[in-house]
Design an enzyme around this catalytic site. Structure first.
Site, PDB file in Angstrom:
ATOM      1  N   ASP A  94       0.861  -1.180   0.000  1.00 37.90           N
ATOM      2  CA  ASP A  94       0.000   0.000   0.000  1.00 37.90           C
ATOM      3  C   ASP A  94       0.896   1.228   0.000  1.00 37.90           C
ATOM      4  O   ASP A  94       1.968   1.219   0.594  1.00 37.90           O
ATOM      5  CB  ASP A  94      -0.907   0.008   1.238  1.00 37.90           C
ATOM      6  CG  ASP A  94      -2.004  -1.044   1.163  1.00 37.90           C
ATOM      7  OD1 ASP A  94      -2.385  -1.441   0.054  1.00 37.90           O
ATOM      8  OD2 ASP A  94      -2.482  -1.476   2.230  1.00 37.90           O
ATOM      9  N   ASP A 108      -6.861  -1.338  -4.688  1.00 38.17           N
ATOM     10  CA  ASP A 108      -7.985  -1.109  -3.773  1.00 38.17           C
ATOM     11  C   ASP A 108      -8.986  -0.134  -4.384  1.00 38.17           C
ATOM     12  O   ASP A 108     -10.205  -0.308  -4.259  1.00 38.17           O
ATOM     13  CB  ASP A 108      -7.491  -0.545  -2.442  1.00 38.17           C
ATOM     14  CG  ASP A 108      -6.548  -1.488  -1.713  1.00 38.17           C
ATOM     15  OD1 ASP A 108      -6.644  -2.713  -1.925  1.00 38.17           O
ATOM     16  OD2 ASP A 108      -5.713  -0.995  -0.934  1.00 38.17           O
TER      17      ASP A 108
END
Length: 131
Positions: A94, A108
């Protein structure tokens, strides 16, 4: 995967400000860190969900219009991107941090936007079939 490779090669420390920054984090959990640290279980869960979605698409392909196909493609591509990370990196990379929202990545974003579009298409564009 391309965005993750670029960020992992170019960003060594947090870059940006308090509202938006690039910050590398390895997420061993599911969305927003849920089920953190159980990578084998998370791979199984993600694989199971993706298999269900793929089977649904395969069985309904003649009935799926182009906008729904795009939304499903977004969900599948985002899910597969994160699954690839789990398998080969051991965690999802991330790197996007916006204000106080949990850190996330482009995969995402694809999953969330695709899922929202699917709901919109199902609610607004689904016609009731008279029997």
């Amino acid at each position: 995967q391309a965005s993750k490779i670029l960020v992992s090669n170019l960003v060594e420390q947090s870059v940006g400000n308090d509202f938006f920054r690039l910050e590398i984090a390895n997420n061993t959990g599911l969305a927003f860190g849920f089920n953190d640290g159980s990578n084998v279980k998370n791979i199984f869960i993600m694989s199971f969900v993706l298999i269900i979605v793929i089977r649904f698409v395969k069985n309904q392909i003649e009935l799926i219009d182009s906008k729904t196909a795009v939304a499903l493609s977004m969900v599948l591509s985002g899910g597969l991107g994160n699954l690839i990370d789990r398998i080969f990196r051991g965690a999802v990379l991330d790197f996007i941090k916006i204000y106080k929202f949990p850190i996330f990545n482009l995969a995402d974003v694809f999953v969330i936007i695709g899922a929202v579009l699917l709901v919109i298409f199902l609610v607004i564009f689904t016609r009731k079939i008279e029997v």
